[in-house]
Design a protein around this motif. Structure first.
Motif, short mmCIF file in Angstrom:
data_model
loop_
_atom_site.label_atom_id
_atom_site.label_comp_id
_atom_site.label_asym_id
_atom_site.label_seq_id
_atom_site.Cartn_x
_atom_site.Cartn_y
_atom_site.Cartn_z
N GLU A 129 9.67 68.14 25.26
CA GLU A 129 9.00 68.22 23.95
C GLU A 129 9.29 69.58 23.31
OE1 GLU A 129 4.82 67.40 24.39
OE2 GLU A 129 5.22 65.92 25.97
N VAL A 142 7.63 67.05 18.81
CA VAL A 142 8.49 65.86 18.88
C VAL A 142 9.11 65.85 20.26
CG1 VAL A 142 8.96 65.78 16.41
CG2 VAL A 142 10.47 67.12 17.89
N LEU A 200 11.36 63.41 23.53
CA LEU A 200 12.10 62.25 24.01
C LEU A 200 12.03 62.26 25.52
CD1 LEU A 200 15.11 63.34 25.12
CD2 LEU A 200 15.45 63.65 22.68
N PRO A 204 12.00 56.76 25.48
CA PRO A 204 11.00 56.89 24.42
C PRO A 204 11.26 58.10 23.51
CG PRO A 204 10.09 57.66 26.51
CD PRO A 204 11.45 57.11 26.80
N VAL A 205 11.01 57.92 22.23
CA VAL A 205 11.07 58.99 21.22
C VAL A 205 9.71 59.00 20.54
CG1 VAL A 205 12.22 59.87 19.16
CG2 VAL A 205 13.54 58.59 20.88
N PHE A 206 9.08 60.18 20.42
CA PHE A 206 7.68 60.18 19.98
C PHE A 206 7.30 61.45 19.24
CE2 PHE A 206 8.05 61.83 24.26
CZ PHE A 206 7.27 62.98 24.24
N VAL A 207 6.16 61.37 18.57
CA VAL A 207 5.52 62.51 17.92
C VAL A 207 4.13 62.66 18.55
CG1 VAL A 207 4.65 63.47 15.76
CG2 VAL A 207 6.75 62.12 15.75
N LYS A 208 3.75 63.91 18.83
CA LYS A 208 2.47 64.16 19.51
C LYS A 208 1.71 65.27 18.79
CE LYS A 208 2.37 64.51 24.04
NZ LYS A 208 2.59 65.06 25.41
N PHE A 210 -0.52 60.42 20.39
CA PHE A 210 0.92 60.33 20.21
C PHE A 210 1.30 58.91 19.81
CE2 PHE A 210 -0.08 59.42 24.58
CZ PHE A 210 0.70 58.33 24.91
N GLY A 219 5.21 56.44 19.04
CA GLY A 219 6.67 56.47 19.00
C GLY A 219 7.29 55.11 19.24
N SER A 268 10.25 53.13 21.92
CA SER A 268 11.03 53.23 23.15
C SER A 268 12.20 52.24 23.10
CB SER A 268 10.16 52.93 24.36
OG SER A 268 10.91 53.08 25.56
#
Length: 396
Positions: free
Chosen positions: A178, A187, A189, A239-243, A259, A261, A263
């Motif tokens: 992150e 952000v 992955l 997975p790609v995400f925002v937290k 969070f 996102g 995947s």
């Protein structure tokens, strides 16, 4: 014999002498270390007194030997590095002030300064440096519960899907990285290895009830063929995400976060197991069931290799100095059909490389479906630091 006894006695004496010398050496080293620690503590107190009265030139020579030799305890070392930084700031020696500020941030990442106690000069100088983590890496393990969700039914000769699907629980593991892009917002992955499973009891309706029980065709086919089976998947996930994490004043032990996102999944393995068919005759007390092969859904290309799903969740970080333990839960929502419709009716299916019965003999046809579910994990997050002075354009 006497010679041997004498040699044994001499060897024993030598061993005792070596032990005694080693013990003396340890004592001397310990005393030397204690003496050095005492001297360094006294030097730190003297340096603090000199700083308080503005006697700055002699401070570096007083502290430098103890810093280089490791003569300070952890907290003393941090205080010594702070005094060195402040000393050079007051002497307008910015080059050395930069050097010692970086050493301070290496020794104590995210070093806290108190505006009511610390000089304004060092507080302002710290803001010229990158002192937050460049990124955070984490590893986690946990469980997931996979739920079958029907999209379109393709059951053979049935007006409606008459299947019962039971969610299954399996293991998963993730590694993630992150990067903070705004205070509290990251952000990230990752890469995960996820096992999924569910079981089903599917009924296939072949025709209407026969008016005559002697109708051999109706008995042979059965009014309803029952297939019980389970499907097991092994998937690589990206997975790609925002937290968003709430850190408060930066000192809280518990830091909640949310969070969301997407995947992207690559199917490694998928099998249908323990499949059997029991027709209406068996239900009436006549043995007319068959144990069916375990088809490899990947080899038969009955499942799509690449799919994706959306997810959202919440968790809490438990601070351990600048690192964190964490637990989190998330809900996964399948965003596409995972069945390859082109191979819905293959002429043959395989099991361990052997050709097996026609899918029409089995009477079990894949519906379009996806898998939703809940994932629970626990893990550890490590903060990675690399303090550097910010470039002028970033300072503006």
């Amino acid at each position: 014999m006497e010679l041997n006894n004498k040699m044994m006695k001499d060897t024993k004496k030598n061993e005792l002498l070596a032990i005694a010398l080693f013990s003396v050496l340890i004592v001397l080293i310990s005393r030397s270390s204690i003496a050095q620690t005492v001297v360094c503590t006294q030097n730190l107190d003297r340096a603090q007194g000199m700083f308080d009265i503005g006697d700055l030139p002699g401070i570096p020579a007083l502290l430098m030997p103890c810093i280089k030799s490791g003569g300070f305890a952890k907290e003393e070392s941090i205080r010594a590095l702070e005094i060195m930084t402040e000393t050079y700031l007051y002497q307008d020696d910015l080059a050395n002030a930069d050097i010692w500020m970086i050493e301070l941030l290496k020794a104590d990442p995210e070093h806290k300064l108190d505006p009511s106690l610390d000089p304004q000069e060092i507080i302002l100088h710290k803001e010229k440096f990158r002192y937050k983590p460049i990124f955070r890496v984490s590893g986690s393990i946990g469980l997931n519960r996979s739920t079958y969700r029907l999209i379109t039914s393709y059951s053979l000769w049935s007006d409606e899907d008459q299947s019962v699907y039971t969610p299954g629980i399996q293991f998963n593991g993730f590694a993630q990285i992150e990067k903070e892009v705004y205070p509290g917002f990251d952000v990230g992955l990752g890469l995960g290895y996820v096992l999924r499973t569910f079981s089903a009891e599917s009924e296939v309706i072949y025709g209407k009830a026969a008016s005559d029980a002697s109708d051999s065709l109706a008995v042979a086919q059965g009014l309803g063929n029952l297939a019980t089976y389970s499907e097991n998947y092994a998937v690589l996930e990206a997975p790609v995400f925002v937290k968003y994490t709430y850190y408060g004043d930066g000192e809280k032990t518990f830091n909640p976060y949310v969070f969301a996102g997407v995947s992207f999944d690559y199917l490694v393995n998928a099998k249908q197991t323990s499949t059997r068919r029991a027709n209406q005759s068996e239900r009436d007390g006549v043995k007319a069931s068959a144990t069916l092969p375990d088809p490899n859904l990947v080899a038969d290309e009955r499942r799509k290799a690449l799919t994706y799903y959306g997810f959202a969740g919440l968790g809490v970080k438990i601070r351990r100095k600048t690192h964190f333990f964490f637990v989190e839960a998330r809900y996964n929502y399948g965003m596409m059909n995972i069945v390859n419709g082109d191979n819905r009716f293959p002429s043959e299916i395989t099991a361990d490389g052997n050709k097996q019965e026609s899918i029409f003999n089995i009477g079990l046809v894949d519906n379009d479906f996806t898998l939703d579910g809940v994932t629970l994990v626990g893990g550890f997050q490590l903060s990675i630091y690399n303090p550097q002075k910010l470039k002028e354009k970033r300072l503006r």
